[in-house]
Design a protein around this motif. Sequence first.
Motif, PDB file in Angstrom:
ATOM      1  N   CYS A 356      50.330  26.091  58.638  1.00 14.52           N
ATOM      2  CA  CYS A 356      50.235  25.746  59.944  1.00 14.52           C
ATOM      3  C   CYS A 356      49.217  24.594  60.085  1.00 14.52           C
ATOM      4  O   CYS A 356      49.062  23.521  59.566  1.00 14.52           O
ATOM      5  CB  CYS A 356      50.290  26.672  60.816  1.00 14.52           C
ATOM      6  N   ARG A 396      56.761  24.169  69.338  1.00 12.49           N
ATOM      7  CA  ARG A 396      57.952  24.566  68.439  1.00 12.49           C
ATOM      8  C   ARG A 396      57.773  25.858  68.326  1.00 12.49           C
ATOM      9  O   ARG A 396      56.736  26.576  67.307  1.00 12.49           O
ATOM     10  CB  ARG A 396      57.861  23.739  67.443  1.00 12.49           C
ATOM     11  N   TYR A 414      58.544  31.912  60.452  1.00 12.97           N
ATOM     12  CA  TYR A 414      58.688  31.321  61.657  1.00 12.97           C
ATOM     13  C   TYR A 414      57.723  30.170  61.970  1.00 12.97           C
ATOM     14  O   TYR A 414      56.719  30.159  61.146  1.00 12.97           O
ATOM     15  CB  TYR A 414      58.612  32.531  62.864  1.00 12.97           C
ATOM     16  N   GLU A 415      57.983  29.145  62.854  1.00 14.17           N
ATOM     17  CA  GLU A 415      57.333  28.032  63.268  1.00 14.17           C
ATOM     18  C   GLU A 415      56.502  28.380  64.503  1.00 14.17           C
ATOM     19  O   GLU A 415      57.350  28.873  65.570  1.00 14.17           O
ATOM     20  CB  GLU A 415      57.802  26.763  63.055  1.00 14.17           C
ATOM     21  N   HIS A 417      53.944  25.966  66.526  1.00 15.26           N
ATOM     22  CA  HIS A 417      52.769  25.163  66.530  1.00 15.26           C
ATOM     23  C   HIS A 417      53.110  23.946  67.673  1.00 15.26           C
ATOM     24  O   HIS A 417      54.042  23.754  68.097  1.00 15.26           O
ATOM     25  CB  HIS A 417      52.807  24.273  65.271  1.00 15.26           C
ATOM     26  N   GLU A 442      60.490  20.275  54.628  1.00 17.07           N
ATOM     27  CA  GLU A 442      59.526  20.997  54.982  1.00 17.07           C
ATOM     28  C   GLU A 442      58.190  21.006  54.384  1.00 17.07           C
ATOM     29  O   GLU A 442      58.216  21.363  53.220  1.00 17.07           O
ATOM     30  CB  GLU A 442      59.925  22.469  55.402  1.00 17.07           C
ATOM     31  N   TYR A 455      54.234  24.278  57.761  1.00 17.12           N
ATOM     32  CA  TYR A 455      54.316  24.932  59.001  1.00 17.12           C
ATOM     33  C   TYR A 455      54.588  26.350  59.091  1.00 17.12           C
ATOM     34  O   TYR A 455      54.370  27.055  60.111  1.00 17.12           O
ATOM     35  CB  TYR A 455      54.939  23.945  60.090  1.00 17.12           C
ATOM     36  N   ILE A 456      55.240  26.830  58.008  1.00 15.71           N
ATOM     37  CA  ILE A 456      55.876  28.048  58.026  1.00 15.71           C
ATOM     38  C   ILE A 456      54.992  29.295  58.050  1.00 15.71           C
ATOM     39  O   ILE A 456      54.316  29.690  57.041  1.00 15.71           O
ATOM     40  CB  ILE A 456      57.149  28.283  56.926  1.00 15.71           C
ATOM     41  N   HIS A 457      54.815  30.229  58.950  1.00 13.79           N
ATOM     42  CA  HIS A 457      54.205  31.286  58.902  1.00 13.79           C
ATOM     43  C   HIS A 457      55.120  32.279  58.289  1.00 13.79           C
ATOM     44  O   HIS A 457      56.421  32.359  58.440  1.00 13.79           O
ATOM     45  CB  HIS A 457      53.922  31.884  60.221  1.00 13.79           C
TER      46      HIS A 457
END
Length: 511
Positions: A356, A396, A414-415, A417, A442, A455-457
């Motif tokens: 992220c 997002r 999840y994203e 940001h 991604e 960006y993926i948590h």
Amino acid sequence: MPDEAPTRPPRRARLLMVQGTSADVGKSLLVAGLCRAYTRRGLRVRPFKAQNMSNNAAVTVDGDGSPGPDGAAPRGEIGRAQALQARACRAPCSVHMNPVLLKPQSDLDSQVVLRGRPLGTFSASAYQALKPSLMPTVLASLEHLAGEADLVLVEGAGSGAERYLRAQDITNMGLAEAAGLPVVLLGDDSRGGVTAAVLGSHALWCPSERARVVGVLVNKFRGDPAVFAPACDDMTGATGWPCLGLVGWFTGAQGLPPEDSLALDRPTTDGDAGLIVAVPRLPRIANFDDLTPLAAEPGIAVRWVPPGQPLPRAADLILLPGSKATRADLERLRAEGWDRDIRCHLRHGGRVVGLCAGFQMLGRRIRDPLGIEGPPGESRGLGLLDIETEIGPDKRLVELDALDRRSGQRVTGYEMHMGRTAGPGLERPWLLLDEQGQVRREGAVSPDGRVMGAYIHGLFGADGFRHHWLAGLGHAGHLADHEGRIEATLDALAERLEADIDLDRLLALAR
């Protein structure tokens, strides 16, 4: 801010509030355990925390009703602690469980998230002036949960007896009086002084507030209950509040996702680690529970590096986590000299990962023309990926459950940001996500493959993907069931509370 709903479902739930003598007495963990314990008894339970301050957040299944950016279905966000409590209830996350979320961006201001969507950035004084206007929304969310549950467990914030905050309070005694809630006061025996803390709270509360307290729980207890019995007598004699139990120290807590940065103060050791992951501890670090699955793996040491110390030369991997103030934290990273440590690490064959905001920092430039996360402007990134990011007003919020075609493994997470990233580096994505037949790129990977970001948590929470990724680093993953481990820990916590508290008596105190 959202209008109060014109009609509410009738309240049928019992409600019980847990307030603390101070911050970090274990309110969130206790409520999570009670959620699981009463859920196991067949009750429909819901957690509620009117206001939480945390940069660790989770995406909810509901939102404010408006579509998100990119046409995504409405989603919101709540504090990570309430997400864990929802899981303990075996219930989906809802914005009503944490209607006000404060996400600190500096020592003096925070982004205010109201029912899952950003309301704006407010200074501490401006937020105090705003708080009373939020009470109708808070009460409406509480009523919403009460209309769908048998029991709602309400968590306070920090200390419930801070008199200087009382006039604008929406989350402790202000909420208890407005909603007619019975209160259990929770103290922490591990730091000493629990008797003084309980008596101090009693002295600071007015008569109507004292009357709301139905009993005291002593948390993090280690020792002989018989030796502690006179302390219980002293507390009850001075306040009239019965002691409802001594909750023993729960060592399994380290297996649950941490709520806030206080968890990072726990000492760690490399031991016989086959893989050392170094993480610079930046001031506005966010969603650092991304690293929990890695830290749980045998043979992996996650080292949080505090300011004033260099990133360790022995590290195999440097990981840059999320941040609520990306440009400010990037400036701090440079001030600590960690940018030089990262370049030295790469010259010696190391690897770097950004998640992220950490992904954004790896690029060439970060722009914030509207001043979303601080003063308007732009910052030079680390230049390790050929990407640039612009931070805008739209956030997002997307849940993810997809097949990564590159690894052949399922990816979940999840994203969350407000940045949009572009650049040639995205032509070398980290992941190729197949979402119901639609494939999207991604993240990005450097040409030599040693720098990557996305960006993926929650990316490392899926066992198959985590093991595949670790194998690429030359390390075997052994943790077979990360999600099952969390479930087993919640069950063990519920069993501890069953043993230490008369849960029938506690339930009878709810009303």
